[in-house]
Design a protein around this motif. Structure first.
Motif, short mmCIF file in Angstrom:
data_model
loop_
_atom_site.label_atom_id
_atom_site.label_comp_id
_atom_site.label_asym_id
_atom_site.label_seq_id
_atom_site.Cartn_x
_atom_site.Cartn_y
_atom_site.Cartn_z
N CYS A 171 0.84 -1.22 0.00
CA CYS A 171 0.00 0.00 0.00
C CYS A 171 0.87 1.27 0.00
O CYS A 171 0.50 2.28 -0.58
N LEU A 172 2.02 1.20 0.65
CA LEU A 172 2.93 2.36 0.65
C LEU A 172 3.62 2.50 -0.70
O LEU A 172 3.80 3.60 -1.20
N PHE A 174 2.72 1.11 -3.77
CA PHE A 174 1.92 1.13 -5.00
C PHE A 174 1.65 2.54 -5.54
O PHE A 174 1.78 2.78 -6.75
N PRO A 175 1.30 3.51 -4.69
CA PRO A 175 1.12 4.87 -5.23
C PRO A 175 2.38 5.40 -5.90
O PRO A 175 2.31 6.09 -6.91
N THR A 178 2.73 3.80 -9.22
CA THR A 178 1.78 4.46 -10.14
C THR A 178 2.35 5.81 -10.57
O THR A 178 2.31 6.16 -11.76
N LEU A 182 3.06 7.10 -14.32
CA LEU A 182 2.37 8.27 -14.89
C LEU A 182 3.35 9.38 -15.27
O LEU A 182 3.20 10.01 -16.32
N PHE A 186 3.83 11.18 -18.89
CA PHE A 186 3.88 12.64 -19.12
C PHE A 186 5.18 13.02 -19.83
O PHE A 186 5.19 13.78 -20.78
N HIS B 74 -11.30 4.53 -10.59
CA HIS B 74 -11.98 3.72 -11.60
C HIS B 74 -12.50 4.53 -12.80
O HIS B 74 -12.76 3.95 -13.86
N PHE B 311 -4.86 10.83 -16.09
CA PHE B 311 -3.62 10.57 -15.34
C PHE B 311 -3.67 11.26 -13.97
O PHE B 311 -3.31 10.67 -12.95
N ILE B 312 -4.10 12.52 -13.99
CA ILE B 312 -4.13 13.27 -12.73
C ILE B 312 -5.14 12.65 -11.77
O ILE B 312 -4.86 12.47 -10.58
N LEU B 314 -6.11 9.56 -11.67
CA LEU B 314 -5.59 8.27 -11.19
C LEU B 314 -4.57 8.49 -10.07
O LEU B 314 -4.62 7.82 -9.02
N ILE B 318 -5.28 7.32 -6.25
CA ILE B 318 -4.46 6.25 -5.64
C ILE B 318 -3.75 6.75 -4.38
O ILE B 318 -3.72 6.06 -3.36
N PHE B 319 -3.21 7.96 -4.43
CA PHE B 319 -2.54 8.48 -3.22
C PHE B 319 -3.57 8.67 -2.11
O PHE B 319 -3.31 8.38 -0.94
N PHE B 322 -4.56 5.02 -0.88
CA PHE B 322 -3.56 4.17 -0.24
C PHE B 322 -2.73 4.90 0.81
O PHE B 322 -2.24 4.27 1.74
N TRP B 323 -2.51 6.17 0.64
CA TRP B 323 -1.68 6.88 1.62
C TRP B 323 -2.54 7.60 2.65
O TRP B 323 -2.45 7.28 3.83
#
Lengths: 262, 337
Positions: A171-172, A174-175, A178, A182, A186, B74, B311-312, B314, B318-319, B322-323
């Motif tokens: 969980c720490l 994976f972001p 990602t 991403l 870009f 999603h 992208f933004i 997502l 996710i942050f 998960f964070w």
């Protein structure tokens, strides 16, 4: 084998030696002194990184030697950080991770400095690579915890505890995984005109990311009922990361924009 | 979990596994073939199936609508896939066929210094004409200050020497090699009585170094080293020398001209494209011998904004999930997952 007969080499081999002694001490006995040596190994490792940074005069994230120098230097700080969040001391395990990572930097990869080509002179370069490196170390830790737990298949309680710790590390990480993907998209758009080029490295990064997406969906559906499969999925994700980081970069099979083999 | 939800999440997992397997296959066949594979009609079916799963999922799983982070995570892939489809070659073909929008998907532009062009060449001789033109005012290549001499000592043993401030190398046998002068663009002037070696920076890219080789017996010779290699007539133990500079950047200074007026001026560099008139212009290639023309790769911007937003979303989702949704829970120990 590539021996680095330089001041950088002295710093690097000192950190390797300290990590090795620390690993032995923490395995046999003397965890306290082992931790102290792990810390000093990190200090030498970090100094090597700073020395490299100053000597090449740009962010040292270009070659596999530099990447592994970074990865190793991240292990100790991330051990301190995650100890608090997973409520578990992983120093004994992490010093072995540091050893595994420092070895190729010390003996395998070419340490000659290189100048940054125009394509890498981008504001995306540092954040893109840094996000990946942080996530790789965290995933490596999660995977190592899972592998250790899988040694004791009969101890279901331990398997579940380890799975929860491993899940939290994923969980720490994976972001950041990602974010790395991403930022890469870009950057590709800014540098080459398209987000995605179906390059082997891009595809393997995407595969690693998808493996963890699969893990999250499977875990959402099954919780810790089939804990062994959860552990296996984390390791499959980590396997793809290793392929992305090492095999794709070095093998001549996967020629492309990110390949170092040529 | 209800049967309907179980079926849906199972299908999602099968689709992820399928995408993983296809990507592994794609990684082994090379970028060009992988691109064709993932843009094939069969794959469009897969992409549409993935889109449908996201849409059906948000109906079946209420949390995907109510929980903001999950909703972002999603919805984002839906936008990324739609943006990718609009921006693809097939997307451009469909837009031309059904909406009458004629826009080049990808092409190249070659412009000589001092001249202008409004044509994007697609392949061979076919081109798309732009309602504006680009004029190349100047093209330049910048190099790093550190330069290198490569010496072929024979038998394929090539050694490199980074030139320091004193620009000299001393060999084991006592031979000394000094770089006397560096040229950005070496030219031979034949106009005068004697031929003269001169430096004409900005008129070409023939960089070179004048090197002096001093042998242990005192004999001294002077030669010119080029990136192509051989120093003519060299007689030292390492008699093949080439001089190299590492490129730091390529810069094309351009004017955007519309209806005869300069609308905009810009410098196009690697990692610094120009976005104008629905296209992105990238520094792609150049005249490596004389530095007199530049080549831009031109990409349509269709669908880019939708993908950017995806992208933004997502990343934020996710942050957040998960964070910020979990790190604070971590502090409570292992019960709070």
């Amino acid at each position: 084998m590539e021996i680095k007969a330089s001041f950088l080499g002295v710093l690097l081999y000192s950190s390797l030696l300290l990590y090795a002694i620390s690993a032995v001490l923490m395995t046999v006995r003397g965890v306290k002194i082992g931790k102290l040596l792990f810390f000093w190994g990190f200090i030498f490792n970090f100094s090597a990184l700073i020395y490299r940074w100053v000597s090449v005069d740009h962010l040292p994230m270009q070659t596999l030697f530099e990447i592994f120098l970074w990865l190793t230097a991240l292990v100790y700080p991330l051990s301190c950080f995650t100890k608090k969040y997973i409520d578990y001391d992983t120093f004994r395990l992490d010093v072995f991770i540091a050893l595994v990572l420092v070895f190729p930097a010390a003996f395998v990869f070419d340490g000659s400095p290189r100048q940054l080509p125009p394509a890498l002179q981008s504001a995306f370069f540092g954040p893109h690579v840094a996000a990946y490196m942080f996530s790789y170390v965290l995933m490596f830790k999660a995977s190592a915890l899972s592998i250790l737990a899988m040694w004791s298949l009969n101890d279901k309680k331990n398997m579940i505890m380890a799975e929860k710790r491993s899940y939290k590390l994923v969980c720490l990480g994976f972001p950041l995984l990602t974010l790395g993907l991403l930022l890469g998209c870009f950057w590709a758009k800014v540098a080459w005109g398209r987000f995605w080029g179906w390059d082997p490295k891009e595809l393997w990064s995407f595969i690693s990311w998808l493996a963890f997406v699969l893990y999250f969906h499977y875990r959402y559906q099954n919780g810790t009922k089939r804990v062994l499969i959860n552990h296996l999925l984390v390791n499959i994700g980590m396997f793809f990361i290793v392929v992305t980081l090492v095999w794709v970069n070095l093998s001549r099979i996967f020629t492309g924009l990110h390949n170092y083999a040529s | 979990m209800s049967k309907r939800r179980t079926t849906l999440i199972n299908i999602s997992q099968y689709l992820i596994i399928l995408l993983i397997l296809l990507s592994i296959y794609g990684a082994f066949i090379g970028a060009e073939r992988a691109k064709s594979l993932f843009n094939s009609t069969l794959m469009i079916v897969l992409w549409v199936s993935i889109l449908l799963i996201f849409i059906i999922g948000s109906v079946v799983f209420s949390s995907l609508r109510k929980n903001v982070s999950l909703a972002l995570i999603h919805i984002a892939p839906v936008l990324i896939i739609i943006g990718g489809m609009i921006g693809s070659e097939k997307g451009h073909q469909l837009q031309k066929k059904y909406l009458g929008i004629e826009k080049a998907y990808y092409g190249t532009m070659l412009i000589y210094e001092g001249s202008e062009s409004d044509k994007i060449y697609l392949d061979g001789n076919s081109f798309v004409q732009l309602p504006f033109s680009l004029k190349l005012r100047d093209f330049k290549v910048l190099y790093y200050q550190k330069d290198t001499l490569y010496l072929d000592a024979g038998g394929g043993d090539i050694q490199s020497y980074d030139l320091g401030d004193d620009s000299s190398i001393v060999f084991e046998d006592g031979t000394r090699l000094e770089v006397v002068k560096r040229f950005d663009n070496l030219r031979v002037d034949l106009n005068g009585k004697d031929r003269q070696i001169i430096d004409k920076p900005g008129e070409g890219l023939n960089y070179a170094a004048q090197v002096r080789i001093i042998y242990p017996n005192g004999k001294t010779i002077t030669r010119y080293a080029f990136k192509s290699g051989l120093v003519s007539g060299g007689a030292m133990s390492a008699d093949h020398i080439s001089y190299h500079r590492t490129i730091r950047d390529y810069i094309s200074s351009i004017d955007v001209i519309e209806d005869g007026k300069t609308i905009k001026t810009a410098e196009i560099e690697v990692n610094k494209p120009l976005h104008y008139g629905g296209y992105h212009f990238y520094q792609s290639s150049y005249d490596s011998k004389r530095g007199q023309y530049t080549v831009f790769s031109v990409h349509s911007d269709s669908g880019s904004m939708i993908s950017y937003i995806g992208f933004i979303m997502l990343a934020v989702g996710i942050f957040w999930r998960f964070w910020f949704g979990k790190i604070f829970v971590f502090r409570k120990g292992l019960n709070g997952d």
